[in-house]
Write a protein that holds these residues in place. Sequence first.
Motif, PDB file in Angstrom:
ATOM      1  N   ASP A 277       0.803  -1.221   0.000  1.00  0.00           N
ATOM      2  CA  ASP A 277       0.000   0.000   0.000  1.00  0.00           C
ATOM      3  C   ASP A 277       0.838   1.273   0.000  1.00  0.00           C
ATOM      4  N   THR A 278       2.169   1.146   0.076  1.00  0.00           N
ATOM      5  CA  THR A 278       3.001   2.336  -0.090  1.00  0.00           C
ATOM      6  C   THR A 278       3.362   2.563  -1.556  1.00  0.00           C
ATOM      7  N   VAL A 279       3.066   1.586  -2.421  1.00  0.00           N
ATOM      8  CA  VAL A 279       3.385   1.759  -3.840  1.00  0.00           C
ATOM      9  C   VAL A 279       2.143   1.849  -4.728  1.00  0.00           C
ATOM     10  N   PHE A 280       1.034   1.249  -4.295  1.00  0.00           N
ATOM     11  CA  PHE A 280      -0.218   1.575  -4.977  1.00  0.00           C
ATOM     12  C   PHE A 280      -1.418   1.323  -4.071  1.00  0.00           C
ATOM     13  N   THR A 281      -2.419   2.184  -4.240  1.00  0.00           N
ATOM     14  CA  THR A 281      -3.617   2.144  -3.414  1.00  0.00           C
ATOM     15  C   THR A 281      -4.824   2.451  -4.279  1.00  0.00           C
ATOM     16  N   GLN A 282      -5.876   1.667  -4.132  1.00  0.00           N
ATOM     17  CA  GLN A 282      -7.089   1.910  -4.910  1.00  0.00           C
ATOM     18  C   GLN A 282      -7.851   3.099  -4.338  1.00  0.00           C
ATOM     19  N   ILE A 283      -8.326   3.983  -5.236  1.00  0.00           N
ATOM     20  CA  ILE A 283      -9.023   5.188  -4.791  1.00  0.00           C
ATOM     21  C   ILE A 283     -10.389   5.358  -5.455  1.00  0.00           C
ATOM     22  N   ASP A 284     -10.679   4.543  -6.464  1.00  0.00           N
ATOM     23  CA  ASP A 284     -11.982   4.587  -7.127  1.00  0.00           C
ATOM     24  C   ASP A 284     -12.186   3.241  -7.814  1.00  0.00           C
ATOM     25  N   VAL A 285     -13.338   3.053  -8.418  1.00  0.00           N
ATOM     26  CA  VAL A 285     -13.617   1.763  -9.050  1.00  0.00           C
ATOM     27  C   VAL A 285     -12.601   1.420 -10.129  1.00  0.00           C
ATOM     28  N   ASP A 286     -12.004   2.441 -10.721  1.00  0.00           N
ATOM     29  CA  ASP A 286     -11.057   2.191 -11.817  1.00  0.00           C
ATOM     30  C   ASP A 286      -9.810   3.055 -11.730  1.00  0.00           C
ATOM     31  N   LYS A 287      -9.472   3.501 -10.522  1.00  0.00           N
ATOM     32  CA  LYS A 287      -8.301   4.381 -10.366  1.00  0.00           C
ATOM     33  C   LYS A 287      -7.460   3.951  -9.167  1.00  0.00           C
ATOM     34  N   PHE A 288      -6.134   4.063  -9.355  1.00  0.00           N
ATOM     35  CA  PHE A 288      -5.165   3.773  -8.299  1.00  0.00           C
ATOM     36  C   PHE A 288      -4.133   4.889  -8.249  1.00  0.00           C
ATOM     37  N   THR A 289      -3.628   5.194  -7.062  1.00  0.00           N
ATOM     38  CA  THR A 289      -2.377   5.945  -6.969  1.00  0.00           C
ATOM     39  C   THR A 289      -1.241   4.936  -7.060  1.00  0.00           C
ATOM     40  N   ILE A 290      -0.124   5.358  -7.620  1.00  0.00           N
ATOM     41  CA  ILE A 290       0.976   4.413  -7.817  1.00  0.00           C
ATOM     42  C   ILE A 290       2.315   5.128  -7.796  1.00  0.00           C
ATOM     43  N   HIS A 291       3.306   4.463  -7.265  1.00  0.00           N
ATOM     44  CA  HIS A 291       4.664   4.987  -7.348  1.00  0.00           C
ATOM     45  C   HIS A 291       5.245   4.566  -8.693  1.00  0.00           C
ATOM     46  N   PRO A 292       5.802   5.516  -9.464  1.00  0.00           N
ATOM     47  CA  PRO A 292       6.300   5.169 -10.802  1.00  0.00           C
ATOM     48  C   PRO A 292       7.400   4.118 -10.790  1.00  0.00           C
ATOM     49  N   GLY A 293       8.022   3.904  -9.621  1.00  0.00           N
ATOM     50  CA  GLY A 293       9.104   2.929  -9.531  1.00  0.00           C
ATOM     51  C   GLY A 293       8.671   1.495  -9.756  1.00  0.00           C
ATOM     52  N   ILE A 294       7.363   1.200  -9.697  1.00  0.00           N
ATOM     53  CA  ILE A 294       6.926  -0.188  -9.934  1.00  0.00           C
ATOM     54  C   ILE A 294       6.179  -0.333 -11.259  1.00  0.00           C
ATOM     55  N   GLN A 295       6.258   0.668 -12.116  1.00  0.00           N
ATOM     56  CA  GLN A 295       5.521   0.578 -13.372  1.00  0.00           C
ATOM     57  C   GLN A 295       6.284  -0.130 -14.473  1.00  0.00           C
ATOM     58  N   GLY A 296       7.486  -0.547 -14.174  1.00  0.00           N
ATOM     59  CA  GLY A 296       8.203  -1.361 -15.142  1.00  0.00           C
ATOM     60  C   GLY A 296       7.765  -2.809 -14.992  1.00  0.00           C
ATOM     61  N   PRO A 297       8.612  -3.743 -15.388  1.00  0.00           N
ATOM     62  CA  PRO A 297       8.279  -5.162 -15.215  1.00  0.00           C
ATOM     63  C   PRO A 297       8.028  -5.476 -13.732  1.00  0.00           C
ATOM     64  N   LEU A 298       6.890  -6.083 -13.440  1.00  0.00           N
ATOM     65  CA  LEU A 298       6.524  -6.416 -12.069  1.00  0.00           C
ATOM     66  C   LEU A 298       5.951  -7.830 -12.042  1.00  0.00           C
ATOM     67  N   GLN A 299       6.547  -8.674 -11.222  1.00  0.00           N
ATOM     68  CA  GLN A 299       6.037 -10.038 -11.106  1.00  0.00           C
ATOM     69  C   GLN A 299       4.710 -10.051 -10.362  1.00  0.00           C
ATOM     70  N   VAL A 300       3.704 -10.660 -10.987  1.00  0.00           N
ATOM     71  CA  VAL A 300       2.414 -10.855 -10.343  1.00  0.00           C
ATOM     72  C   VAL A 300       2.035 -12.321 -10.508  1.00  0.00           C
ATOM     73  N   PHE A 301       1.651 -12.957  -9.406  1.00  0.00           N
ATOM     74  CA  PHE A 301       1.293 -14.373  -9.433  1.00  0.00           C
ATOM     75  C   PHE A 301      -0.190 -14.534  -9.085  1.00  0.00           C
ATOM     76  N   GLU A 302      -0.869 -15.337  -9.866  1.00  0.00           N
ATOM     77  CA  GLU A 302      -2.263 -15.674  -9.589  1.00  0.00           C
ATOM     78  C   GLU A 302      -2.294 -16.976  -8.800  1.00  0.00           C
ATOM     79  N   ILE A 303      -2.917 -16.936  -7.627  1.00  0.00           N
ATOM     80  CA  ILE A 303      -3.026 -18.128  -6.779  1.00  0.00           C
ATOM     81  C   ILE A 303      -4.502 -18.518  -6.680  1.00  0.00           C
ATOM     82  N   THR A 304      -4.806 -19.747  -7.065  1.00  0.00           N
ATOM     83  CA  THR A 304      -6.171 -20.257  -6.987  1.00  0.00           C
ATOM     84  C   THR A 304      -6.164 -21.635  -6.347  1.00  0.00           C
ATOM     85  N   LYS A 305      -7.329 -22.154  -6.082  1.00  0.00           N
ATOM     86  CA  LYS A 305      -7.474 -23.463  -5.457  1.00  0.00           C
ATOM     87  C   LYS A 305      -7.124 -24.567  -6.440  1.00  0.00           C
TER      88      LYS A 305
END
Length: 407
Positions: free
Chosen positions: A272-300
């Motif tokens: 939450d120090t690098v991005f935070t949701q503020i509306d249904v379709d808007k986030f604040t974000i630190h530009p330092g994480i807008q490059g390649p960022l690993q995101v993993f989807e975890i499901t059952k």
Amino acid sequence: MGIKVTSEIKTLKKVLLHKPGSEIENLTPDYLERLLFDDIPFLEVAQQEHDAFAEILRQNGVEVVYLHELAAEVIADEEIKEQFIQQFIKEAGITSPELHKNVYEFLKRFKNNEDLIRKTMAGINKNELPQLGKKSLSDLAEDDYPFVADPMPNLYFTRDPFATIGEGVSLNKMYSVTRNRETLYADYIFKYHKDFKGQVERFYDRDFEYHIEGGDILNLTEKTLAIGISQRTQADAIEHIAKQIFFKSQNKDIETILAFNIPNNRAMMHLDTVFTQIDVDKFTIHPGIQGPLQVFEITKGNVEGELKIEELNAKLEDVLAKYLGVEKVTLIQCGGGDKVIADREQWNDGSNTLCIKPGEVVVYSRNYITNKLLVDNGIKIHVIPSSELSRGRGGPRCMSMPLVREV
């Protein structure tokens, strides 16, 4: 009664705060690193700023409850009070019998339970105790250290010791021993307070092996949870929560956990120090994480107790849009993307806002460049003074733990 949080942005109804107290005045330059602070806030002004924060929330229909008041209500029961005092002494690292006896007798003299709770938060200075008799080797070795029980100055960041997830909580194992004692209060509140006893499921507990903190946990929707792999949260803890939610929980709503692997440094210590949701379709974000960022989807997984983990090869905004069910997500850069401004305002938590309803957030006054960008993007802002609160390296979201949001 109980808690209910399935969103970062739906109308906030009830929130837990902690107004900074004497624990702030027990900070000294020599022990800032030990107590995880970079500077010493001026308590009187910090309290005024915190009162302004709480008042803005009340004016917008939010019920504000305070950590020390809930804890004091719990220890109105003398048996629970005795248990709490003994556990506090143990977790403060007090092992010598003579010192244990002195601290116990000191705490038992408090007749007002709120004063007792506040004292455990503030720390116990050696000069507050009667003259000690025979000292142990460990007592003698630490004669120059002023406290027998450390202060807890980080407590006004109520976001971290536990995190609400639906109708349950992750009661966290904190990154630092200094902060891990903070979770004691929530432990007693959820076990014994009439508003929560028997109603709040635990997806993680404070004595588990891996560390995790609440600033890394975001409720994107009732079906999707986001958790940061960060300086303060280990991937193993996320896997534990995932297994608990998917295979053992009564909560059957959450279908996906997104794990965001963010840079491991103090300026970006939590998700939450690098991005935070503020509306249904808007986030604040630190530009330092807008490059390649690993995101993993975890499901059952298909086998009991097995997780399905898949790395997502997509832009951050596309991942967020997909799981929020919107066509497009707008990422509003802290400081407008200017490196100097972004770094300065990120240090003062320009991306860390508290959303009180869709498109309406509480922000720090000192982040004026980012605040203007929010307004330019159609966001209503409630500005609070922040010269002293910000010295603790946490923003309005860090200082608040939602207990109830509208469904």
